[in-house]
Design a protein around this motif. Structure first.
Motif, PDB file in Angstrom:
ATOM      1  N   VAL A  40      73.968 -32.626  79.967  1.00  0.00           N
ATOM      2  CA  VAL A  40      74.911 -32.487  81.088  1.00  0.00           C
ATOM      3  C   VAL A  40      74.797 -31.061  81.633  1.00  0.00           C
ATOM      4  O   VAL A  40      75.028 -30.096  80.898  1.00  0.00           O
ATOM      5  N   ASP A  41      74.424 -30.957  82.884  1.00  0.00           N
ATOM      6  CA  ASP A  41      74.248 -29.628  83.481  1.00  0.00           C
ATOM      7  C   ASP A  41      75.587 -29.120  84.013  1.00  0.00           C
ATOM      8  O   ASP A  41      76.103 -29.614  85.002  1.00  0.00           O
ATOM      9  N   THR A  42      76.147 -28.155  83.304  1.00  0.00           N
ATOM     10  CA  THR A  42      77.404 -27.557  83.768  1.00  0.00           C
ATOM     11  C   THR A  42      77.195 -26.084  84.129  1.00  0.00           C
ATOM     12  O   THR A  42      78.139 -25.313  84.180  1.00  0.00           O
ATOM     13  N   SER A  43      75.921 -25.721  84.375  1.00  0.00           N
ATOM     14  CA  SER A  43      75.639 -24.293  84.589  1.00  0.00           C
ATOM     15  C   SER A  43      76.348 -23.742  85.827  1.00  0.00           C
ATOM     16  O   SER A  43      76.797 -22.593  85.833  1.00  0.00           O
ATOM     17  N   GLU A  44      76.469 -24.597  86.853  1.00  0.00           N
ATOM     18  CA  GLU A  44      77.138 -24.148  88.079  1.00  0.00           C
ATOM     19  C   GLU A  44      78.594 -23.750  87.768  1.00  0.00           C
ATOM     20  O   GLU A  44      79.068 -22.678  88.165  1.00  0.00           O
ATOM     21  N   ALA A  45      79.269 -24.614  87.017  1.00  0.00           N
ATOM     22  CA  ALA A  45      80.672 -24.327  86.668  1.00  0.00           C
ATOM     23  C   ALA A  45      80.754 -23.151  85.697  1.00  0.00           C
ATOM     24  O   ALA A  45      81.658 -22.327  85.776  1.00  0.00           O
ATOM     25  N   TRP A  46      79.805 -23.088  84.809  1.00  0.00           N
ATOM     26  CA  TRP A  46      79.786 -22.003  83.820  1.00  0.00           C
ATOM     27  C   TRP A  46      79.677 -20.646  84.524  1.00  0.00           C
ATOM     28  O   TRP A  46      80.415 -19.711  84.233  1.00  0.00           O
ATOM     29  N   ASP A  47      78.744 -20.571  85.468  1.00  0.00           N
ATOM     30  CA  ASP A  47      78.565 -19.300  86.184  1.00  0.00           C
ATOM     31  C   ASP A  47      79.789 -18.984  87.028  1.00  0.00           C
ATOM     32  O   ASP A  47      80.207 -17.828  87.123  1.00  0.00           O
ATOM     33  N   LEU A  48      80.357 -20.024  87.628  1.00  0.00           N
ATOM     34  CA  LEU A  48      81.552 -19.791  88.451  1.00  0.00           C
ATOM     35  C   LEU A  48      82.695 -19.258  87.572  1.00  0.00           C
ATOM     36  O   LEU A  48      83.384 -18.295  87.933  1.00  0.00           O
ATOM     37  N   LEU A  49      82.865 -19.877  86.417  1.00  0.00           N
ATOM     38  CA  LEU A  49      83.946 -19.439  85.522  1.00  0.00           C
ATOM     39  C   LEU A  49      83.726 -17.984  85.087  1.00  0.00           C
ATOM     40  O   LEU A  49      84.670 -17.178  85.029  1.00  0.00           O
ATOM     41  N   ASN A  50      82.489 -17.646  84.807  1.00  0.00           N
ATOM     42  CA  ASN A  50      82.182 -16.261  84.444  1.00  0.00           C
ATOM     43  C   ASN A  50      82.471 -15.300  85.591  1.00  0.00           C
ATOM     44  O   ASN A  50      82.984 -14.197  85.378  1.00  0.00           O
ATOM     45  N   ASP A  51      82.137 -15.734  86.800  1.00  0.00           N
ATOM     46  CA  ASP A  51      82.402 -14.869  87.955  1.00  0.00           C
ATOM     47  C   ASP A  51      83.894 -14.628  88.115  1.00  0.00           C
ATOM     48  O   ASP A  51      84.338 -13.516  88.375  1.00  0.00           O
ATOM     49  N   VAL A  52      84.675 -15.698  87.963  1.00  0.00           N
ATOM     50  CA  VAL A  52      86.124 -15.546  88.115  1.00  0.00           C
ATOM     51  C   VAL A  52      86.655 -14.649  86.999  1.00  0.00           C
ATOM     52  O   VAL A  52      87.519 -13.797  87.230  1.00  0.00           O
ATOM     53  N   ALA A  53      86.115 -14.833  85.787  1.00  0.00           N
ATOM     54  CA  ALA A  53      86.566 -13.993  84.672  1.00  0.00           C
ATOM     55  C   ALA A  53      86.356 -12.517  84.991  1.00  0.00           C
ATOM     56  O   ALA A  53      87.188 -11.670  84.671  1.00  0.00           O
ATOM     57  N   ASP A  54      85.250 -12.222  85.638  1.00  0.00           N
ATOM     58  CA  ASP A  54      84.964 -10.826  85.986  1.00  0.00           C
ATOM     59  C   ASP A  54      85.841 -10.345  87.131  1.00  0.00           C
ATOM     60  O   ASP A  54      86.327  -9.231  87.129  1.00  0.00           O
ATOM     61  N   ARG A  55      86.015 -11.220  88.091  1.00  0.00           N
ATOM     62  CA  ARG A  55      86.675 -10.779  89.325  1.00  0.00           C
ATOM     63  C   ARG A  55      88.188 -10.785  89.211  1.00  0.00           C
ATOM     64  O   ARG A  55      88.869  -9.912  89.729  1.00  0.00           O
ATOM     65  N   ASP A  56      88.708 -11.795  88.542  1.00  0.00           N
ATOM     66  CA  ASP A  56      90.158 -11.922  88.477  1.00  0.00           C
ATOM     67  C   ASP A  56      90.545 -12.396  87.077  1.00  0.00           C
ATOM     68  O   ASP A  56      90.820 -13.580  86.857  1.00  0.00           O
ATOM     69  N   PRO A  57      90.533 -11.479  86.103  1.00  0.00           N
ATOM     70  CA  PRO A  57      90.802 -11.891  84.724  1.00  0.00           C
ATOM     71  C   PRO A  57      92.134 -12.618  84.570  1.00  0.00           C
ATOM     72  O   PRO A  57      92.266 -13.502  83.724  1.00  0.00           O
ATOM     73  N   ALA A  58      93.122 -12.277  85.400  1.00  0.00           N
ATOM     74  CA  ALA A  58      94.429 -12.930  85.252  1.00  0.00           C
ATOM     75  C   ALA A  58      94.321 -14.413  85.604  1.00  0.00           C
ATOM     76  O   ALA A  58      94.898 -15.272  84.924  1.00  0.00           O
TER      77      ALA A  58
END
Ligand code: SF4
Ligand code: SF4
Length: 783
Positions: free
Chosen positions: A440-458
């Motif tokens: 199951v390719d979830t890389s798109e969501a994985w990268d998005l989640l990482n980006d949000v973690a960096d940009r808006d940790p809250a």
């Protein structure tokens, strides 16, 4: 945060990737610096290419670079890219020039893909007007600081030898103000083992960085690391000391090196190119438009990062074919024989690529820091071993006792909540890996989640802390997890919810269940397809979902949009929770209510507000726990016989399920079930029961004998129930006699069960310590 990444030497940003796509770009917008740090890889290393470059990146070069980035993102469907403005010192370009660069980047890249803008700076020129500009464009800034004044002055000085420390602290102070806090990305510290690790750690921690990067100074086998007095592994000692401080502090700062080694230990990805086996995902654009590889290579030999290609003539697709980049996509195969047979290779990954260099053998060597890396990783792994009663306790001394006594003050509960969030975070890399193994390719969501973690940790934390996000992750984390491929798709819903909360522009496909898309913590959207994927376009102020021609535009949190059903919230006197009636992973032992209609929803809201009022008046000692830890109440279907029921799900920390009841009864159920939450959380960090002991124990509250852990749970929960009745009896009133009788009954049952537990020999030393605190509380009441 867990992404596979690579990072420029002086930057604090991670990056996600697929092996033939690039998602992070470093733009050298200015090639000179106002400081003259003697450990700078740009000016003080063997590569001296900066001397031939223009000082400032021209408008034409910015336009060409932006066009190449957009072209690559569009061609490969890259969900988001990160552009890091770098130098030298990027702030030297000045405000006007910086604005025009940011406008060009935004106008060219943002229409094509999500754009995250970053800057790595020494901070000296960071002024309020500059911060305003950065905030206007959503640029997040990492600041370089090596510790306290003495540590920083060791290297980071002006050309005339003057200290830059005060100017850097001013910049950090500005970034900590509420107006600019969102622009604060973190601190980058280059390690010098001559600096006291405790002092450095405290100095950096005091600056409250959202993230901290600890970089080993660049070195190769030709130019080995500084090892004072010939110490064999001084960096292992230094990092080990900081690691201990970090554990003792409850791991409150996100230290990328430690988080990456913990993640890779569990088979997850690394968040830094310094360790791990993830492929490289970064390109550098120099001020003259030359495409280059990661800056750290400057430490190897003159011209090492060069590719011979440039943004005017060559697309990103051509650059990734360069042998130097391709070589770093090969994971384990790209390592030397020594590394391939090393017991910690999956965590270490041979260290930073540049640090492997030796004249003659090139990069086919272990890291010049091999001895330090191996010793530190082995020390860390031993420390994190789960064999002991106490796992790597992120809970400071005293917290276990405080909670075991039955309560938990504000500080203790804060630690517990933070530890649980960390635990949840640690599950995700393994879930991601299991999804990959399940095809199951979830890389798109994985990268998005990482980006949000960096940009808006809250925003990231708000979604990750949702109890059923944790429950989902726990269900998918086992090595043999086989919950069915489609359920991994929930990662997409989690990433989308985090992005919506952050107002982060992105496009992501999310799964539909029974004609609905569920976005944890936000709500449910009815869509025109029963199952399958629904494309969602997220913008700053809401999102648009497309399904089979049906389109729903939902400005975030707007309750009036047809088909959009926001999660029902209860906000009252310090309590902020959701009534969770839709999450597909809310699994409890009793039948669940389906999504509530408005009338029933209001009845629930009233009951919770009433129960909270009771708890505040009658049992205030439980207020900190519920206020800080409770996030969701799940409605259970009414029992046909009218029996009140409640339950807790093992992994859903912060959630209780109950049938609708009068406020005073619901108050008891909330207190009771949250006790199970607290004990489950302690069990994530402490082994309380010896699993070899299988003899069940008879208790008063159940007909069938119970397993030891079940008895401990019962004792801890009934302790609080006894307490609520005790306090009610003391308050007097019409039900005083009944309250007194209930207190006596629960007290007696709890005491007897505690004695049986103590006599069982089934508790570990940590379990015995927990029981001792419970007994102390019981004795105190009796006295
Ligand atoms: S601030 Fe950064 S770029 Fe400037 S001299 Fe120091 S290390 Fe080099
Ligand atoms: S510890 Fe040394 S041998 Fe092991 S992977 Fe790292 S660099 Fe290679």
């Amino acid at each position: 945060m867990w992404r596979r990444s690579t990072r420029p030497s002086d930057a604090s940003m991670g990056v996600g990737m697929a092996s033939d796509t690039i998602s992070q770009y470093v733009l050298k917008v200015h090639s000179r610096c106002d400081l003259a740090c003697d450990h700078c890889y740009v000016y003080e290393n063997v590569d001296q290419s900066w001397r031939q470059r223009p000082h400032v990146m021209s408008d034409d070069t910015v336009r060409a670079a932006a066009a190449r980035i957009a072209q690559h993102a569009a061609a490969h469907g890259v969900g988001a890219v990160r552009v890091v403005l770098h130098g030298g010192e990027p702030l030297l370009v000045g405000r006007g020039r910086l604005r025009s660069m940011l406008e060009t980047l935004r106008a060219t890249i943002a229409p094509v893909t999500g754009l995250s803008l970053r800057m790595q700076s020494n901070g000296v020129l960071l002024t309020e007007p500059m911060c305003e500009l950065l905030a206007e464009f959503g640029v997040r800034v990492g600041i370089s600081l090596d510790g306290d004044r003495a540590a920083n002055d060791r290297h980071r000085r002006y050309a005339n030898g003057a200290s830059s420390h005060r100017a850097v602290l001013r910049a950090l102070e500005l970034l900590r103000t509420p107006a600019f806090r969102a622009a604060y990305a973190g601190i980058l510290c280059t390690v010098d083992v001559r600096n006291d690790p405790d002092v450095v750690y405290e100095a950096l921690r005091d600056q409250q960085p959202p993230r901290l990067d600890l970089l080993l100074p660049h070195a190769t086998w030709d130019d080995p690391p500084l090892r004072p007095e010939g110490a064999p592994a001084p960096y292992a000692q230094w990092l080990g000391r900081v690691f201990e401080r970090w554990l003792a502090d409850g791991q409150r700062i996100d230290i990328r090196l430690f988080e990456s080694l913990i993640s890779t230990r569990a088979g997850g990805p690394s968040a830094t190119e310094s360790v791990g086996l993830d492929p490289a995902d970064l390109l550098v654009v120099e001020t003259d438009g030359a495409w280059e590889q990661a800056d750290s290579l400057k430490a190897a030999f003159d011209g090492a990062p060069a590719t011979g290609l440039n943004v005017f003539d060559h697309a990103v697709d051509e650059v990734v074919l360069h042998p130097g980049i391709a070589d770093r996509q090969r994971g384990m195969e790209g390592l030397c024989a020594t590394c391939r047979s090393c017991p910690v290779v999956r965590q270490c990954g041979g260290g930073l690529y540049a640090h492997r260099y030796r004249t003659g053998t090139g990069f086919d060597n272990p890291s010049a820091y091999c001895a330090d890396l191996k010793e530190f990783i082995e020390h860390m792994n031993a420390r994190l071993s789960t064999q002991d009663d106490a796992r790597p306790a992120p809970l400071p001394e005293g917290v276990l006792d405080e909670i075991s006594a039955g309560y938990g003050d504000e500080e203790a509960i804060r630690h517990l909540v933070a530890a649980e969030l960390m635990f949840t975070k640690s599950l995700f890399p393994r879930v991601y890996e299991n999804a990959r193994r399940a095809g199951v390719d979830t890389s798109e969501a994985w990268d998005l989640l990482n980006d949000v973690a960096d940009r808006d940790p809250a925003a990231f934390r708000a979604v990750l802390a949702h109890p059923y996000v944790r429950a989902w992750a726990a269900e998918h984390v086992a090595d043999d997890a086989s919950p069915g491929g489609s359920s991994y798709g929930y990662l997409r819903a989690i990433a989308a919810a985090a992005a919506i909360r952050a107002g982060y522009a992105a496009t992501v496909a999310v799964p539909a269940w029974d004609g609905r898309v569920y976005l944890p913590t936000l709500g449910t959207l009815a869509v025109s397809r029963a199952a399958g994927m629904v494309k969602m376009s997220i913008a700053e102020k809401g999102f648009v979902a497309y399904a089979d021609g049906g389109v729903s535009a939902v400005p975030a949190f707007d309750t009036t949009v047809p088909g959009w059903r926001p999660t029902r919230r209860v906000e009252t006197a310090g309590l902020s929770i959701v009534i969770e009636d839709a999450d597909p992973y809310r699994k409890h032992k009793w039948p669940l209510e389906p999504p509530l209609d408005d009338q029933t929803g209001e009845a629930w809201r009233d009951a919770i507000i009433g129960a909270w009022d009771c708890i505040q008046r009658e049992a205030p000692a439980y207020v900190p726990g519920l206020r800080l830890g409770l996030r969701a109440v799940v409605p259970l279907r009414a029992d046909p016989a009218g029996k009140l029921q409640s339950s807790t799900a093992l992994h859903a920390f912060g959630s209780i399920a109950a049938t609708l009841a009068q406020p005073r009864a619901l108050a008891v159920m909330m207190v009771h079930e949250f006790q199970h939450n607290k004990l489950n959380a302690l069990l994530d960090w402490y082994r309380l029961v010896d699993n070899r002991y299988v003899e069940p124990i008879k208790v008063a509250w159940r007909d069938d004998p119970r397993p030891v852990l079940g008895v401990l749970h019962g004792v801890y929960a009934h302790l609080a129930v006894a307490d609520v009745w005790r306090l009610r009896a003391r308050r007097g009133g019409p039900d005083q006699a009944e309250a007194h009788a209930q207190f006596e009954k629960y007290l007696q049952d709890t005491r007897v069960a505690s004695e049986k537990l103590a006599a069982s020999g089934a508790l570990t030393s940590a379990g015995a310590a927990v029981l001792a605190q419970i007994v102390k509380t019981l004795d105190h009441w009796r006295d």
